[in-house]
Motif scaffolding. Structure first.
Motif, PDB file in Angstrom:
ATOM      1  N   LYS A 212       0.809  -1.220   0.000  1.00  0.00           N
ATOM      2  CA  LYS A 212       0.000   0.000   0.000  1.00  0.00           C
ATOM      3  C   LYS A 212       0.850   1.281   0.000  1.00  0.00           C
ATOM      4  O   LYS A 212       0.552   2.241  -0.680  1.00  0.00           O
ATOM      5  CB  LYS A 212      -0.911  -0.017   1.218  1.00  0.00           C
ATOM      6  CG  LYS A 212      -2.372   0.261   0.918  1.00  0.00           C
ATOM      7  CD  LYS A 212      -3.222   0.076   2.155  1.00  0.00           C
ATOM      8  CE  LYS A 212      -4.691   0.205   1.784  1.00  0.00           C
ATOM      9  NZ  LYS A 212      -5.583   0.027   2.959  1.00  0.00           N
ATOM     10  N   ALA A 213       1.908   1.242   0.809  1.00  0.00           N
ATOM     11  CA  ALA A 213       2.782   2.435   0.921  1.00  0.00           C
ATOM     12  C   ALA A 213       3.391   2.795  -0.428  1.00  0.00           C
ATOM     13  O   ALA A 213       3.497   3.966  -0.780  1.00  0.00           O
ATOM     14  CB  ALA A 213       3.876   2.180   1.951  1.00  0.00           C
ATOM     15  N   LYS A 214       3.773   1.774  -1.186  1.00  0.00           N
ATOM     16  CA  LYS A 214       4.376   2.012  -2.510  1.00  0.00           C
ATOM     17  C   LYS A 214       3.330   2.577  -3.476  1.00  0.00           C
ATOM     18  O   LYS A 214       3.623   3.466  -4.261  1.00  0.00           O
ATOM     19  CB  LYS A 214       4.920   0.687  -3.065  1.00  0.00           C
ATOM     20  CG  LYS A 214       6.081   0.118  -2.280  1.00  0.00           C
ATOM     21  CD  LYS A 214       7.390   0.727  -2.699  1.00  0.00           C
ATOM     22  CE  LYS A 214       8.557   0.059  -1.947  1.00  0.00           C
ATOM     23  NZ  LYS A 214       9.845   0.659  -2.307  1.00  0.00           N
ATOM     24  N   LYS A 215       2.102   2.029  -3.393  1.00  0.00           N
ATOM     25  CA  LYS A 215       1.036   2.502  -4.296  1.00  0.00           C
ATOM     26  C   LYS A 215       0.751   3.982  -4.035  1.00  0.00           C
ATOM     27  O   LYS A 215       0.582   4.770  -4.940  1.00  0.00           O
ATOM     28  CB  LYS A 215      -0.241   1.699  -4.055  1.00  0.00           C
ATOM     29  CG  LYS A 215      -0.148   0.233  -4.482  1.00  0.00           C
ATOM     30  CD  LYS A 215      -1.412  -0.485  -4.074  1.00  0.00           C
ATOM     31  CE  LYS A 215      -1.253  -1.982  -4.274  1.00  0.00           C
ATOM     32  NZ  LYS A 215      -2.396  -2.745  -3.711  1.00  0.00           N
ATOM     33  N   GLY A 216       0.750   4.314  -2.740  1.00  0.00           N
ATOM     34  CA  GLY A 216       0.449   5.697  -2.384  1.00  0.00           C
ATOM     35  C   GLY A 216       1.513   6.666  -2.842  1.00  0.00           C
ATOM     36  O   GLY A 216       1.226   7.837  -3.070  1.00  0.00           O
ATOM     37  N   SER A 217       2.753   6.188  -2.983  1.00  0.00           N
ATOM     38  CA  SER A 217       3.854   7.082  -3.375  1.00  0.00           C
ATOM     39  C   SER A 217       4.072   7.125  -4.872  1.00  0.00           C
ATOM     40  O   SER A 217       4.917   7.844  -5.367  1.00  0.00           O
ATOM     41  CB  SER A 217       5.156   6.601  -2.698  1.00  0.00           C
ATOM     42  OG  SER A 217       5.506   5.308  -3.151  1.00  0.00           O
ATOM     43  N   THR A 218       3.267   6.340  -5.630  1.00  0.00           N
ATOM     44  CA  THR A 218       3.439   6.329  -7.088  1.00  0.00           C
ATOM     45  C   THR A 218       2.914   7.630  -7.669  1.00  0.00           C
ATOM     46  O   THR A 218       1.788   8.049  -7.362  1.00  0.00           O
ATOM     47  CB  THR A 218       2.660   5.144  -7.708  1.00  0.00           C
ATOM     48  OG1 THR A 218       3.138   3.954  -7.110  1.00  0.00           O
ATOM     49  CG2 THR A 218       2.883   5.070  -9.203  1.00  0.00           C
ATOM     50  N   PRO A 219       3.731   8.290  -8.528  1.00  0.00           N
ATOM     51  CA  PRO A 219       3.302   9.591  -9.093  1.00  0.00           C
ATOM     52  C   PRO A 219       2.055   9.417  -9.952  1.00  0.00           C
ATOM     53  O   PRO A 219       1.865   8.410 -10.590  1.00  0.00           O
ATOM     54  CB  PRO A 219       4.499  10.020  -9.946  1.00  0.00           C
ATOM     55  CG  PRO A 219       5.667   9.200  -9.508  1.00  0.00           C
ATOM     56  CD  PRO A 219       5.102   7.937  -8.956  1.00  0.00           C
TER      57      PRO A 219
END
Length: 347
Positions: A340-347
């Motif tokens: 989830k953390a990675k998805k949230g940081s995707t531009p």
């Protein structure tokens, strides 16, 4: 009146001894002759008298199967019907029958195996699992009785014929797959630590983390039975510890189904909140919600090759010990994604 070998020989225009050799699948008889004789046998409805053959040849044409002591696992886990299908086909090809051991405890199974061998009821044995401590395997090895293991023996590997997957490599690969998606909090739900398959998969998981520089978190590692309930209990343990990973390597599809059920009950979504990779690739994996990414270990082939290898040992006592590795394949479905953390940081 019952049809006899002489009746078959007369119509097939061969000697009775040729019919006997066809029944025994002798390599001395051509395939053309075998086909002709078998066709006549089928037309006449002739069935070989295996009891008489056994008395004459000192062979039972029977293979003993050593089942796990837990009947829950045998009857509930799809691994066993599939591997039994492979064993049955491999045995039937050489006209061998299968006898299953029965027993509620390891001791009862051991006593049953000793009785079966000393009573001359089987020509060889197949162990359907490999344990770290296995009294039955040690007995078979000491008696120099023909046997084959499905799984890797914990010791004496070079002198015991076994059929296996490279479970260390497979677990390492699926853990790396989760790491490649961006996961660092990866848990492992495995079976009984007395099973070599559990040990190998755990070591593969740990090796992948080590190579990626990810610290091992002991709270993320849970062991239970290869059952749906085992997966449910593992999730409950993770939740109660407060150490919830973002991804799980689960050592069995049936366990993974229990994991999915338990996560759904507490509102944790797969793969949005947590990714899962499991093993075996049985129908459960495809029908789960969401469908599970799973390692296809070719269960049927494990059984087929085990039966084939044992019959080779029975028919040729000088057959050397072999390690037969059945290839695996990772089947990607919908149970894995970025954390989830990675998805949230995707531009």
């Amino acid at each position: 009146m019952a049809v006899t070998i002489k009746d078959v020989a007369k119509i097939a225009n061969v000697a009775p001894s040729t019919v006997s050799r066809v029944i025994a699948n002798s390599p001395r008889i051509s395939e053309k002759t075998k086909e002709k004789v078998r066709e006549v046998m089928h037309q006449l409805g002739y069935h070989p008298n295996f009891i008489a053959r056994s008395l004459a040849s000192q062979s039972t044409q029977a293979i003993g199967l050593i089942m796990p002591s837990s009947t829950d696992i045998v009857f509930q886990n799809p691994f066993f019907p599939i591997v039994l299908g492979g064993l049955s086909e491999g045995a039937q090809a050489k006209q061998y029958v299968l006898h299953m051991t029965t027993g509620k405890t390891d001791h009862e199974i051991y006593e049953g195996v000793v009785s079966m061998i000393q009573g001359g009821r089987v020509d060889g044995m197949i162990l359907l699992s490999s344990k770290v401590e296995d009294k039955v395997l040690s007995y078979l090895h000491e008696q120099d009785f023909p046997f084959v293991v499905i799984g890797k023996p914990f010791k004496d590997t070079e002198s015991i014929t076994h059929v296996d997957n490279d479970n260390f490599k497979a677990a390492r690969e699926v853990t790396n797959y989760l790491i490649s998606l961006g996961h660092e909090k990866i848990g492992f739900i495995g079976g009984d630590l007395n099973l070599v398959v559990t040990v190998d998969r755990l070591l593969g998981y740990e090796k992948a983390l080590e190579e990626a520089g990810i610290p091992l978190t002991s709270e993320y590692i849970i062991h239970n039975q290869f059952l749906r309930e085992g997966g449910r209990e593992a999730v409950q343990i993770l939740l109660s510890s407060g150490a919830m990973p973002t991804a799980l390597v689960v050592a069995d599809d049936l366990m993974a189904l229990g994991v999915l059920n338990a996560l759904d009950e507490v509102g944790i979504s797969v793969p949005e909140d947590l990714s899962i990779v499991s093993f075996n690739n049985v129908m459960i994996a495809e029908m789960a919600k969401p469908p599970l990414t799973s390692v296809d270990i070719n269960i049927f082939n494990l059984g087929f090759e085990a039966a084939k290898s044992l019959i080779q040992k029975i028919e040729n006592p000088n057959e050397p010990a072999k390690r037969i590795i059945i290839p695996y394949e990772i089947v990607e479905r919908l149970s894995c994604s970025e954390p989830k953390a990675k998805k949230g940081s995707t531009p």
